[in-house]
Every structure is written in C-alpha cells, then in structure tokens.
Design a protein around this motif. Structure first.
Motif, PDB file in Angstrom:
ATOM      1  N   ALA A   1      49.487  46.903  60.035  1.00 47.88           N
ATOM      2  CA  ALA A   1      50.493  47.898  60.420  1.00 47.88           C
ATOM      3  C   ALA A   1      50.380  49.141  59.545  1.00 47.88           C
ATOM      4  N   LEU A   2      50.137  48.957  58.262  1.00 53.23           N
ATOM      5  CA  LEU A   2      49.974  50.088  57.358  1.00 53.23           C
ATOM      6  C   LEU A   2      48.822  50.970  57.814  1.00 53.23           C
ATOM      7  N   LEU A   3      47.669  50.365  58.066  1.00 53.45           N
ATOM      8  CA  LEU A   3      46.487  51.140  58.443  1.00 53.45           C
ATOM      9  C   LEU A   3      46.613  51.735  59.842  1.00 53.45           C
ATOM     10  N   ALA A   4      47.283  51.041  60.750  1.00 53.12           N
ATOM     11  CA  ALA A   4      47.512  51.599  62.092  1.00 53.12           C
ATOM     12  C   ALA A   4      48.370  52.855  61.986  1.00 53.12           C
ATOM     13  N   GLY A   5      49.386  52.817  61.122  1.00 48.43           N
ATOM     14  CA  GLY A   5      50.219  53.995  60.900  1.00 48.43           C
ATOM     15  C   GLY A   5      49.432  55.138  60.300  1.00 48.43           C
TER      16      GLY A   5
ATOM     17  N   ALA B   1      60.914  55.742  53.162  1.00 45.12           N
ATOM     18  CA  ALA B   1      60.444  55.120  54.404  1.00 45.12           C
ATOM     19  C   ALA B   1      59.534  53.952  54.066  1.00 45.12           C
ATOM     20  N   ASP B   2      59.419  53.048  55.011  1.00 45.33           N
ATOM     21  CA  ASP B   2      58.501  51.924  54.920  1.00 45.33           C
ATOM     22  C   ASP B   2      57.137  52.414  55.384  1.00 45.33           C
ATOM     23  N   ALA B   3      56.152  52.351  54.528  1.00 43.41           N
ATOM     24  CA  ALA B   3      54.815  52.853  54.865  1.00 43.41           C
ATOM     25  C   ALA B   3      54.175  52.078  56.018  1.00 43.41           C
ATOM     26  N   THR B   4      54.673  50.877  56.311  1.00 44.91           N
ATOM     27  CA  THR B   4      54.139  50.118  57.441  1.00 44.91           C
ATOM     28  C   THR B   4      54.802  50.522  58.755  1.00 44.91           C
ATOM     29  N   GLN B   5      55.819  51.371  58.676  1.00 45.71           N
ATOM     30  CA  GLN B   5      56.525  51.863  59.862  1.00 45.71           C
ATOM     31  C   GLN B   5      56.834  53.339  59.658  1.00 45.71           C
ATOM     32  N   LEU B   6      55.800  54.135  59.477  1.00 40.75           N
ATOM     33  CA  LEU B   6      55.990  55.539  59.145  1.00 40.75           C
ATOM     34  C   LEU B   6      56.703  56.292  60.260  1.00 40.75           C
ATOM     35  N   PRO B   7      57.728  57.045  59.915  1.00 41.53           N
ATOM     36  CA  PRO B   7      58.387  57.895  60.906  1.00 41.53           C
ATOM     37  C   PRO B   7      57.550  59.149  61.150  1.00 41.53           C
ATOM     38  N   ALA B   8      57.924  59.940  62.137  1.00 35.57           N
ATOM     39  CA  ALA B   8      57.290  61.241  62.326  1.00 35.57           C
ATOM     40  C   ALA B   8      57.607  62.089  61.096  1.00 35.57           C
ATOM     41  N   LEU B   9      56.588  62.653  60.507  1.00 33.95           N
ATOM     42  CA  LEU B   9      56.768  63.417  59.266  1.00 33.95           C
ATOM     43  C   LEU B   9      56.356  64.875  59.431  1.00 33.95           C
ATOM     44  N   GLY B  10      56.425  65.364  60.660  1.00 31.75           N
ATOM     45  CA  GLY B  10      56.169  66.782  60.875  1.00 31.75           C
ATOM     46  C   GLY B  10      54.734  67.133  61.211  1.00 31.75           C
ATOM     47  N   GLY B  11      54.018  66.258  61.843  1.00 31.76           N
ATOM     48  CA  GLY B  11      52.645  66.559  62.250  1.00 31.76           C
ATOM     49  C   GLY B  11      51.628  65.722  61.519  1.00 31.76           C
ATOM     50  N   LYS B  12      50.389  65.904  61.887  1.00 28.90           N
ATOM     51  CA  LYS B  12      49.278  65.127  61.321  1.00 28.90           C
ATOM     52  C   LYS B  12      48.950  65.600  59.904  1.00 28.90           C
ATOM     53  N   PHE B  13      48.327  64.699  59.153  1.00 27.85           N
ATOM     54  CA  PHE B  13      47.929  64.995  57.770  1.00 27.85           C
ATOM     55  C   PHE B  13      46.423  65.157  57.672  1.00 27.85           C
ATOM     56  N   ASP B  14      45.997  66.080  56.819  1.00 25.79           N
ATOM     57  CA  ASP B  14      44.569  66.277  56.550  1.00 25.79           C
ATOM     58  C   ASP B  14      44.040  65.191  55.619  1.00 25.79           C
ATOM     59  N   VAL B  15      44.905  64.743  54.707  1.00 26.15           N
ATOM     60  CA  VAL B  15      44.533  63.715  53.736  1.00 26.15           C
ATOM     61  C   VAL B  15      45.703  62.744  53.595  1.00 26.15           C
ATOM     62  N   ILE B  16      45.390  61.466  53.630  1.00 28.03           N
ATOM     63  CA  ILE B  16      46.373  60.436  53.296  1.00 28.03           C
ATOM     64  C   ILE B  16      45.833  59.678  52.103  1.00 28.03           C
TER      65      ILE B  16
END
Length: 171
Positions: free
Chosen positions: A117-121, A88-103
């Motif tokens: 766009a990267l940081l907004a995602g 995937a393009d990190a600037t257009q992240l798809p739904a990846l199964g819920g929120k992350f605790d750490v990115i």
C-alpha cells in the motif's frame, strides 16, 4: 521548540555518533536530486530531513502518522515558506496538491505491514518522470548477522524481497 524525546522509534537531530550519520547522510544525498523540485518526505519524523530538503527544493511536504510529531515539526521548522507538514498515514496518502518530482522515504518500510500500500501510494503520487528515493535495512546484514532485533520493525526485508516489492510498483 524543545526536542522530541528519543524513544528509539524516530531519529531526532540531537542524537550523536553513528545514528546521526546513518540518518543525515540519506538527506544529504537526496538534496542534490531535489533542487528546484516538488518533494514529498513520507514518514518525515520530527522534520529535520524535510527542513534540509526545503533549503534547495521548490516545495516540500513532510508527512507523518504522529500528530505530536507533526505539531513539533511545524513549530521547529516554521522558517521555510516552501515547507509544510501534514499528519497522514503514508500507506493511505491523501491528495497533497498534485504530483511530486521526488518522493523520499527513509527507514519506513520495515515499520509497516502494509508495504504494498505504501509503494502503491508513492506510485500514484509520483510524476511520470519522478524519482523515488527509499531506504530500508537489509534483514541479512541488520538483523541476521548482527543478531539485532529492533522492536519497532514489524517486517524487515531481505534485498531480493525489497527488489521484488519495488518491481511490482516501479517496473
């Protein structure tokens, strides 16, 4: 699985000396913050860092733009049931199964024009109490003083520019 060819764009674990330390120490630091957490490794490259984090995290998703790199990572690091790789393009992240605790996103920003766009995602994918670990070379130290120009960097930032960019998405 054979190692990926080192082109200078992506680190590979077979590299030696300073470049090895520069890349591995970020993930070594991140490990302690990922214990038992759901983790996104954005622009994961060949997957060595995602693999390290999966040793302590609850779940790790490594994302990279390159289909060949993702296929390599899937083969090389298939030993963790809690680790998966998605192209995937990190600037257009798809739904990846819920929120992350750490990115985590190490040495990614400077390779992109679409930094906002990267940081907004990331802001969208991060849990409310989540942690973003990001690194990017300081243009003053990395390029200006050293007289270095990395052909893969499209927009390096000075520290105040990085702080302003982060502040727009993570007040």
């Amino acid at each position: 699985t054979d190692p990926l060819e080192f082109t200078g764009e992506r680190f590979t674990p077979e590299c030696v000396r300073e470049i090895w330390y520069e890349h591995w120490h970020r993930y070594a630091f991140a490990r302690s913050l990922c214990v038992g957490k759901r983790v996104l490794d954005a622009a994961c490259g060949e997957g060595y860092g995602s693999n390290l984090l999966a040793q302590v995290a609850r779940d790790v998703v490594g994302v990279d733009l390159s289909p060949q790199t993702i296929e390599h990572a899937r083969q090389r690091y298939a030993n963790h049931a809690n680790l998966r790789f998605e192209q995937a393009d990190a600037t257009q992240l798809p739904a990846l199964g819920g929120k992350f605790d750490v990115i985590v996103s190490f040495e990614t920003l400077e390779h992109l024009h679409a930094q906002d766009a990267l940081l907004a995602g990331f802001a969208n994918q991060l849990a409310d109490d989540g942690i973003l670990l990001i690194s990017s070379p300081d243009k003053h130290s990395y390029s200006d003083i050293a007289g270095h120009q990395n052909e893969f960097h499209v927009r390096e930032l000075y520290r105040p520019e990085l702080e302003a960019l982060l502040g727009r998405h993570f007040p």
